[in-house]
Motif scaffolding. Sequence first.
Motif, PDB file in Angstrom:
ATOM      1  N   ALA A 187       0.835  -1.207   0.000  1.00  0.00           N
ATOM      2  CA  ALA A 187       0.000   0.000   0.000  1.00  0.00           C
ATOM      3  C   ALA A 187       0.863   1.247   0.000  1.00  0.00           C
ATOM      4  CB  ALA A 187      -0.924  -0.002   1.214  1.00  0.00           C
ATOM      5  N   THR A 188       0.396   2.266  -0.735  1.00  0.00           N
ATOM      6  CA  THR A 188       1.127   3.532  -0.841  1.00  0.00           C
ATOM      7  C   THR A 188       0.347   4.708  -0.268  1.00  0.00           C
ATOM      8  OG1 THR A 188       0.244   3.822  -3.079  1.00  0.00           O
ATOM      9  CG2 THR A 188       2.414   2.758  -2.864  1.00  0.00           C
ATOM     10  N   ARG A 189      -0.989   4.615  -0.263  1.00  0.00           N
ATOM     11  CA  ARG A 189      -1.793   5.704   0.266  1.00  0.00           C
ATOM     12  C   ARG A 189      -2.097   5.493   1.735  1.00  0.00           C
ATOM     13  NH1 ARG A 189      -6.779   6.321  -3.757  1.00  0.00           N
ATOM     14  NH2 ARG A 189      -6.941   4.103  -3.185  1.00  0.00           N
ATOM     15  N   VAL A 194      -4.569   2.697   6.660  1.00  0.00           N
ATOM     16  CA  VAL A 194      -5.455   2.734   7.825  1.00  0.00           C
ATOM     17  C   VAL A 194      -6.532   1.655   7.721  1.00  0.00           C
ATOM     18  CG1 VAL A 194      -7.153   4.132   9.051  1.00  0.00           C
ATOM     19  CG2 VAL A 194      -5.017   5.163   8.268  1.00  0.00           C
ATOM     20  N   THR A 195      -7.122   1.505   6.552  1.00  0.00           N
ATOM     21  CA  THR A 195      -8.152   0.484   6.355  1.00  0.00           C
ATOM     22  C   THR A 195      -7.591  -0.914   6.561  1.00  0.00           C
ATOM     23  OG1 THR A 195      -9.269   1.930   4.777  1.00  0.00           O
ATOM     24  CG2 THR A 195      -9.861  -0.401   4.744  1.00  0.00           C
TER      25      THR A 195
END
Length: 328
Positions: A187-189, A194-195
Amino acid sequence: MRARRSVRPVQALAGLLLAAGLVLTGCTGAGDDSGSSSGDSDAAKSQAREAAPGAAAAEDAGGGGRQATTAPTLPTSHIIRTAELTVQVKDVPKALAAARTSTENAGGYVGKESTFRDEGGAEETQVTLRVPVDRYADVLAELEGSGKLLERTAKAQDVTEQVVDVESRIKTQRASVARIRELMDQATRLSDVVTLEGELSTRQADLEALLARQASLKDRTSLATITLSLSEKPVAKAAEDDDPGVLDALAGGWGAFVSMLRWIVVALAAVLPFAAVLALILLIWLRWVRPRLPRRPAPAGASTALGPLPTARPAPRPGRTEEQGEQD
C-alpha cells in the motif's frame, strides 16, 4: 596353386570367429543396458511408492490385482472425559492424601479443593482431579476402591469435528492475516494503510480467539476431569427401643409446654412495643388532655311566666284506685 587354396579357408575361419565375437559383445552390452534401465525403473517405482503410499496401494489394487501392504490411516478421535464420584471413607484426610498421590503418580494434578463439616460434625471434602486420558481408567478404579462407593457418573463427549473445524479455520485465518500484511507492504496511500490496519486487527483478534479455543479443546481432551467427593463414615448408634415409655411421654409433654411458653413470650415481645405506645397515649389523655377540656353545664328545668310546669306523672295501673295512686 595348392598353397593359395590352403590359405583361404584359414582366413575365412578367422573372419567368422571375429564376427561371432562382435555379435556376442553387442548382445552382452544390450543385456547390460536393459538390466540397468530395468533396475533404474524399479528404483524409481519404489521411490514413487515411498513418496505416495496411497497411490501405490491404489495402483497395486486396481492394476496388478495385488493386495495393499499399507493400511489406510484413520483420523485421531478427540474425546472429553469427565467423571463424578462420591465415596464414603473412615478418614477423609487420609483418603484425600491417597487420591493426591494417585493423581500425581499418573502425571496429573489436583485442581479445586473445598473442605467443610456438616450439621453432625462429619468432615466432607470435594476435590477436582485432572489426569491424563490414558491413565483415566486406572485412577478411577483406585478412587472407587478407597472406600464405599455411593454414587458414580461418567461422561464422554466426542469433539473430533470441533477440533478439525478449529484447525481448518486457524489455517484459513493465518493465510488471511498473511495476505493483509502483504497488502499493507504494497500500500502507498495513507487511507489504504489505515483500512488495512483495522482489517488486520479484526482478523488477528479472530485468530487469537481460535487459538484460545484450540488450546482449551486440547487441554480438555488430553486431561480427563474427575470430581471426587469424600465423606466420613457415620458412627453406628446403639439400637434403641422404639416403644415410647412414661419418661418419653413426660419429656415430650414438657418439651411441648416449653415450646408453647416460648411462642407466648415471643408473641408478647412482639406486641409489647405497640402496647407501651398505646398506654402512653392513654396516660397523656387522662392526665393532661381530658382535665383541660371545658365541661358542659347541667340542663335547667323548663319554666314559664306563670311558674314551673308541672311534671308528668305516670298513669295509674289498672285495678288501682285514685287514692292508692295518691298514696303511692
